[in-house]
Design a protein around this motif. Structure first.
Motif, PDB file in Angstrom:
ATOM      1  N   SER B  29      61.303 -21.454  45.209  1.00  0.00           N
ATOM      2  CA  SER B  29      60.222 -20.633  45.746  1.00  0.00           C
ATOM      3  C   SER B  29      60.565 -19.144  45.639  1.00  0.00           C
ATOM      4  O   SER B  29      59.691 -18.307  45.426  1.00  0.00           O
ATOM      5  CB  SER B  29      59.918 -21.033  47.185  1.00  0.00           C
ATOM      6  N   ARG B  30      61.860 -18.842  45.775  1.00  0.00           N
ATOM      7  CA  ARG B  30      62.261 -17.443  45.566  1.00  0.00           C
ATOM      8  C   ARG B  30      61.927 -17.002  44.150  1.00  0.00           C
ATOM      9  O   ARG B  30      61.382 -15.926  43.923  1.00  0.00           O
ATOM     10  CB  ARG B  30      63.762 -17.286  45.789  1.00  0.00           C
ATOM     11  N   LEU B  31      62.276 -17.875  43.206  1.00  0.00           N
ATOM     12  CA  LEU B  31      62.019 -17.530  41.805  1.00  0.00           C
ATOM     13  C   LEU B  31      60.525 -17.407  41.552  1.00  0.00           C
ATOM     14  O   LEU B  31      60.077 -16.542  40.803  1.00  0.00           O
ATOM     15  CB  LEU B  31      62.642 -18.576  40.885  1.00  0.00           C
ATOM     16  N   ALA B  32      59.750 -18.288  42.200  1.00  0.00           N
ATOM     17  CA  ALA B  32      58.302 -18.226  42.017  1.00  0.00           C
ATOM     18  C   ALA B  32      57.764 -16.886  42.515  1.00  0.00           C
ATOM     19  O   ALA B  32      56.935 -16.237  41.858  1.00  0.00           O
ATOM     20  CB  ALA B  32      57.633 -19.376  42.765  1.00  0.00           C
ATOM     21  N   SER B  33      58.269 -16.442  43.680  1.00  0.00           N
ATOM     22  CA  SER B  33      57.750 -15.179  44.206  1.00  0.00           C
ATOM     23  C   SER B  33      58.197 -14.013  43.338  1.00  0.00           C
ATOM     24  O   SER B  33      57.431 -13.086  43.084  1.00  0.00           O
ATOM     25  CB  SER B  33      58.173 -14.993  45.662  1.00  0.00           C
ATOM     26  N   LEU B  34      59.450 -14.094  42.888  1.00  0.00           N
ATOM     27  CA  LEU B  34      59.908 -13.026  41.998  1.00  0.00           C
ATOM     28  C   LEU B  34      59.053 -12.996  40.739  1.00  0.00           C
ATOM     29  O   LEU B  34      58.607 -11.919  40.294  1.00  0.00           O
ATOM     30  CB  LEU B  34      61.382 -13.246  41.634  1.00  0.00           C
ATOM     31  N   GLY B  35      58.797 -14.189  40.196  1.00  0.00           N
ATOM     32  CA  GLY B  35      57.968 -14.280  38.990  1.00  0.00           C
ATOM     33  C   GLY B  35      56.596 -13.675  39.227  1.00  0.00           C
ATOM     34  O   GLY B  35      56.078 -12.932  38.389  1.00  0.00           O
ATOM     35  N   ALA B  36      56.030 -13.975  40.399  1.00  0.00           N
ATOM     36  CA  ALA B  36      54.685 -13.474  40.677  1.00  0.00           C
ATOM     37  C   ALA B  36      54.667 -11.960  40.778  1.00  0.00           C
ATOM     38  O   ALA B  36      53.757 -11.289  40.262  1.00  0.00           O
ATOM     39  CB  ALA B  36      54.163 -14.094  41.967  1.00  0.00           C
ATOM     40  N   THR B  37      55.682 -11.369  41.450  1.00  0.00           N
ATOM     41  CA  THR B  37      55.663  -9.908  41.571  1.00  0.00           C
ATOM     42  C   THR B  37      55.901  -9.255  40.217  1.00  0.00           C
ATOM     43  O   THR B  37      55.295  -8.228  39.905  1.00  0.00           O
ATOM     44  CB  THR B  37      56.726  -9.416  42.578  1.00  0.00           C
ATOM     45  N   ILE B  38      56.787  -9.864  39.420  1.00  0.00           N
ATOM     46  CA  ILE B  38      57.009  -9.297  38.090  1.00  0.00           C
ATOM     47  C   ILE B  38      55.745  -9.421  37.253  1.00  0.00           C
ATOM     48  O   ILE B  38      55.356  -8.488  36.532  1.00  0.00           O
ATOM     49  CB  ILE B  38      58.212  -9.969  37.395  1.00  0.00           C
TER      50      ILE B  38
END
Lengths: 612, 482
Positions: B29-38
């Motif tokens: 989920s951390r990676l998903a949020s990072l992906g979304a902000t990027i």
């Protein structure tokens, strides 16, 4: 042509600062020499500029310039930051480049083995860039940017040994005190912007004579306030003695030769504007004259070799301000240059002494150093005699011009300056005898530093000895007037120097203070503390502001605003309590609250909007 | 153009994804949020290539789709810099909460939800849509403070909520009056039809009160220190970074254009509130013992400059307000991030318990020194251009009476350098001898902000080129008077 690349005297030191800051720790001892490339370029550029000006048919013109819009605006051309090179800029670049170069070389020996050298040299390079910007700017905006940045570098370098509480405190004090002055400068910019609509020197000078008298006086006094802060003049002088907590090479560069002289430079730079206000001239003369003598007294009472030099710097800058106030701006600039030489020399000499004595700064614990540190001793002697105003060394000529200029306008203030000269010679001889002659009273093994520390001393000694001949050149560079030596004044000031030296020499026979109960002893204690300036500022400014802030925090914020905010009736609080006890009802409550609020608001709107 | 919608949709989808994959692993989920902000930043970069950052007028560039009622999005010079700021601080907030272990998937989802709603506020071209997003911002922020906050979180969350909700109640009345009075919901239509308003000054002040609470201006600022002190680091970053900017944005987007005539009397009120806020916030920051509260109160002082700059009513003044907002949106998050990194390691924010961290944690110490210098408005860093414009334009408008604001400039140096002196300088405290310095992961968000602060400080034209026309249009409206 090299002059077309004027921006490079800012850009190259900046790039080197970045480089040294990032990869400095891999450079080993070479870090000083990589850093030294920055001032070397500044020096070279300055020399080329000076030669160009001197060989030009028309003096005082701009040789090269450039500008970029910094704050664009749709309505007009925006605000630009630009650079321009003329004789004054060239001269200042020579001074800055030369002293910075020598200081970096000196530092490679003096600072060897210290932790945090990349930080040290990066900040020195950043300082070089900022100081270059300050003197290179073609308008007030660029000047202000450089002005603030040199202050920040000064803060960082005074606090270089930041684990020492005294150093950390002195750094903050220096920044805050000069920032008080900077407000004057900022307001002057605002006023000029409103009245002229352009902050470049050319535009302001072009409009200067058309400005109303009140505006001219206000602008000049505001600028003077800024200059007083930066150049440590009364009553904003209190930060400079404390700034001696910084490494000694830093004191030589920033707190003797360049940054503290920026106030004098500023007034010389804007002379076409400044010279129009008689009020400002009067105030400048009074501040300069008073500072010159009061600080000289304080210098005479010091035990710490660096504090002697710090008060001496304040006093000598006072001479320059007095000259500006008397209209002798060429003399002020001339003294700025010679002072940069001999005071940087004395500071580096004191650094060599402190280094040799294992960190001791108290002259009462020195003595007899001449024999043990002959190079330092001999170069110190040159610097000391130049400072005392002994002919034919540099200080004699520039001080003579100042005395001559002030004498012609205000003989009373000239008399004060003669008194300050007497005291100058007095403290110079006293300090010199205490440190270098007699028998060694300390516990260490004083020794000479390496060649990288001796070489800068020798170069600066030559400068301090011969720069007296540059008066004509300097006047020519800025398109000013250089008078011949006034025989009466020259004789008087040389005589005063001799008397002062002799009396200082004999006072220094014993390395001890008179008892604190005697009236001389009491006076010395007060003078050593800088005439109580700190206590005054603490009582008048620091204390009240802190107390008022604490009162605001407790009473206005805590008891008034927050109480109203949180306690608009017990209802809100009960609501809050009820809410916090509803562990799972957050969303529900939100929905109810929103719904009720919306209905109430719609009713209100219907009521308000019934008219249409 | 559909890409504008993506600025809202991408974080929303990211939030859903966060919760969804959160069941698998927290890391996912951390990676998903990072992906979304990027990805949101990527969309913005794509739009930048399309020309939104080249500077467009206040009422230009319609990119609407009329299939949903009130759904009308638009980017112009006023919103472009704030959108960029939102994308950056959103990314920083996600990176800052990388180590959050308490229900991290929900935490990240809320961060993304917050980013989506703030972005919606800045994109909305319809006043109803704007209001919906405006209120939507409160929900994730409320839960972020209330669940992930510190000891006194419930009280702070409550206070934050009531305050800003009460503020937006006034705003809602103002908006409804404008909508019913003019008979439009499109903001540009409201502006062009503004002469139909019977009581423009009332509308102005109703809206302005909501904005002043959000900004926050003295004396309606007291929710801010509490919210900041109790909020988790990422919450503080977004609160300072973008939520406060909604206040300034709303003044410039709604209040002033709908009723520019009110500026005749509002200007002086803004100037007084601004000057009082500058001094008051700075004076309070000077005597705080909690490092985070110090930074929070410095926000009150900085937002005072926004009001002071707007009060001049000129193009440069408005430009100064925008520059102060963007700069504060970089500097305050940097300081909150650093305070948060310190808190994670020491579980305290008491200034008096620290000393000499420059020796123990030199990277952290250098970053805090940098942040302090940026916060006090050092030229070359982002704080200076806005403050400078604010001062010279306010002087042009109000002359000598604005001088008290300069006291705030001096005190700003005092409280910032005091913090550095007490925390970073001095002999290192024994207690923290073994403190861990920032590692590479900690440094990424720090360096992002540091780089942005330097770039904006050296080249403020980045913002001014985007927005110059919008500011000029606003200044013309104000000068026009009606």
């Amino acid at each position: 042509m090299v002059l077309a690349y004027g921006w490079s005297v800012v850009a190259l030191p900046l790039a080197i600062a970045l480089l040294v800051g990032l990869v400095g720790r891999f450079l080993g001892r070479g870090i000083a020499y990589v850093s030294a490339l920055a001032p070397a370029w500044v020096l070279f550029y300055g020399i080329v500029a000076c030669f160009e000006v001197l060989s030009a048919a028309e003096k005082g013109g701009v040789l090269a310039r450039g500008a970029a819009v910094w704050l664009p605006a749709a309505g007009d051309g925006g605000m630009a930051v630009g650079w321009a090179v003329d004789g004054l800029t060239g001269l200042m670049l020579v001074v800055v480049g030369m002293v910075a170069l020598l200081v970096m070389v000196f530092s490679s020996g003096y600072m060897a083995g210290e932790r945090g050298l990349p930080r040290y040299f990066a900040t020195l390079s950043l300082f070089t860039a900022s100081m270059s910007l300050l003197v290179l700017a073609d308008g007030f905006l660029g000047l202000f940017i450089g002005w603030e940045l040199v202050g920040a570098c000064s803060y960082l370098l005074i606090g270089f040994w930041f684990t020492k509480p005294a150093a950390a405190k002195a750094a903050v004090k220096a920044f805050l005190t000069t920032r008080v002055g900077d407000i004057g400068l900022l307001l002057a910019l605002a006023l000029l912007w409103r009245e002229v609509g352009d902050l470049s020197y050319a535009a302001v000078f072009g409009m200067a004579s058309a400005l109303p008298g009140a505006v001219l006086t206000s602008v000049s006094l505001l600028l003077l306030f800024g200059a007083v802060g930066k150049s440590a003049q009364f009553p904003l002088h209190i930060w400079l003695p404390d700034a001696m907590e910084g490494p000694t090479p830093v004191s030589a560069l920033i707190h003797a030769a360049t940054m503290v002289a920026a106030g004098v430079f500023l007034i010389v730079r804007i002379w076409p504007l400044y010279s129009l206000s008689a009020t400002a001239a009067m105030v400048t003369l009074a501040i300069g004259g008073f500072t010159a003598i009061a600080a000289a007294c304080a210098a005479a009472a010091q035990r710490d070799i660096k504090k002697v030099l710090a008060y001496s710097t304040i006093s000598q800058l006072g001479f320059m301000f007095a000259a500006l106030g008397a209209g002798a701006w060429e003399a002020a600039l001339f003294h700025l240059v010679t002072h940069a030489m001999f005071k940087a020399l004395l500071f580096l000499g004191s650094g060599s002494v402190i280094h040799g004595c294992g960190g001791v700064q108290d002259v009462y614990e020195m003595g007899g150093l001449f024999k043990r540190m002959p190079i330092t001793g001999a170069t110190w002697a040159v610097g000391a005699l130049a400072l005392a105003g002994v002919p034919p060394l540099a200080g004699f000529f520039s001080k003579d011009e100042i005395l001559h200029g002030v004498w012609g306008v205000q003989p009373l203030w000239a008399a004060v300056l003669f008194g300050a000269s007497l005291l100058t010679a007095f403290y110079v001889a006293r300090t010199t005898r205490l440190a270098f002659f007699g028998t060694y009273r300390g516990a260490g093994h004083p020794h000479e530093g390496g060649p990288e520390m001796q070489l800068p001393l020798l170069v600066l000694a030559v400068g301090a000895a011969i720069f007296g001949v540059t008066g004509g050149v300097i006047a020519a560079l800025i398109g000013g007037h250089h008078g011949d030596l006034d025989p009466g004044i020259a004789l008087a000031s040389a005589g005063i120097a001799i008397v002062g030296l002799l009396s200082g020499w004999f006072t220094a026979a014993s390395a001890s203070d008179p008892g604190p109960s005697t009236s001389t002893g009491k006076l010395i204690i007060i003078a050593r503390g800088g005439w109580g300036g700190d206590a005054l500022v603490n009582a008048m400014l620091v204390g009240p502001v802190t107390r008022a802030s604490a009162l605001l925090d407790v009473f206005v914020e805590g008891s008034l605003i927050n109480r109203i905010a949180e306690g608009t009736g017990p209802a809100a609080r009960r609501l809050g309590r009820g809410f916090t006890s509803l562990q799972s009802g957050d969303a529900q409550w939100y929905a109810i609250m929103s719904g009720a609020g919306a209905v109430a608001l719609l009713a209100l709107v219907a009521y308000l909007g019934r008219g249409f | 153009m559909f890409a504008v919608e993506l600025l809202i949709l991408v974080p929303l989808v990211g939030a859903a994804l966060c919760v969804g994959v959160g069941r698998l692993s927290a890391r996912a989920s951390r990676l998903a949020s990072l992906g979304a902000t990027i990805a949101s930043a990527g969309v913005l970069a794509f739009l930048a290539a399309e020309g939104i950052f080249s500077g467009v007028a206040l009422e230009g560039w319609r990119v609407a789709r009329d299939t949903v009622p009130f759904w009308d999005l638009r980017i112009d010079g006023l919103s472009a810099p704030l959108l960029a700021l939102t994308a950056l601080t959103g990314l920083v907030a996600v990176l800052a909460s990388w180590g959050e272990h308490n229900r991290s998937s929900v935490h990240h989802a809320l961060l993304l939800g917050l980013q989506a709603s703030v972005t919606g506020v800045f994109l909305a071209a319809d006043v109803v849509l704007l209001y919906v997003f405006w209120e939507a911002v409160l929900i994730p922020m409320y839960f972020l403070i209330g669940i992930w906050g510190h000891e006194n979180r419930r009280h702070a969350a409550m206070k934050f909520f009531i305050y800003t909700f009460a503020g937006s109640a006034f705003m809602l009345v103002g908006i409804l009056m404008a909508v019913f009075g003019i008979g439009q919901t499109d903001i540009s239509m409201l502006v062009s039809g503004r002469t139909a308003l019977a009581q423009p000054s009332l509308v102005f002040w109703l809206i302005a009160i909501g904005m002043l609470v959000k900004l926050p201006a003295f004396p309606v600022h007291t929710w801010l220190p509490d919210a900041h002190v109790e909020a988790p680091t990422a919450g503080s970053i977004l609160l300072a970074g973008v939520l406060l900017k909604m206040g300034g944005y709303g003044l410039l987007r709604l209040a002033l254009p709908i009723s520019p005539g009110s500026f005749a009397h509002a200007g002086i009120v803004f100037a007084v509130l601004g000057i009082v806020g500058i001094i008051y916030g700075a004076a309070l920051a000077l005597v705080q013992s909690d490092l985070k509260r110090l930074v929070a109160l410095s926000s009150v002082s900085h937002m005072g400059f926004v009001l002071l700059a707007i009060s001049a009513g000129t193009e440069r003044g408005i430009a100064g307000a925008m520059l102060v907002m963007v700069s504060h949106g970089l500097v305050a998050p940097l300081l909150f991030l650093l305070v948060g990194q310190l808190y994670v390691r020491t579980h305290t924010r008491e200034i008096s318990r620290f000393a000499g961290l420059g020796v123990v944690t030199p990277r952290w110490g250098s970053a805090l020194t940098f942040g302090a210098l940026a916060s006090l408005g050092l030229p070359g860093l982002s704080g200076f251009p806005g403050e400078f414009l604010s001062v010279i334009e306010a002087f042009g408008a109000w002359s000598w009476p604005m001088i008290p604001a300069m006291i705030g400039v001096v005190i700003a140096a005092a409280y910032n350098l005091r913090a550095v002196r007490e925390v970073v300088h001095g002999p290192p405290a024994e207690e923290w001898r073994a403190l861990r310095d920032l590692d590479a992961g900690d440094l990424v968000p720090v360096m992002l902000l540091v780089a942005a602060i330097v770039v904006l400080g050296v080249c403020p034209a980045i913002v001014l080129n985007m927005s110059g026309d919008a500011f000029a249009t606003l200044a013309e409206l104000i000068a026009g008077g009606v």
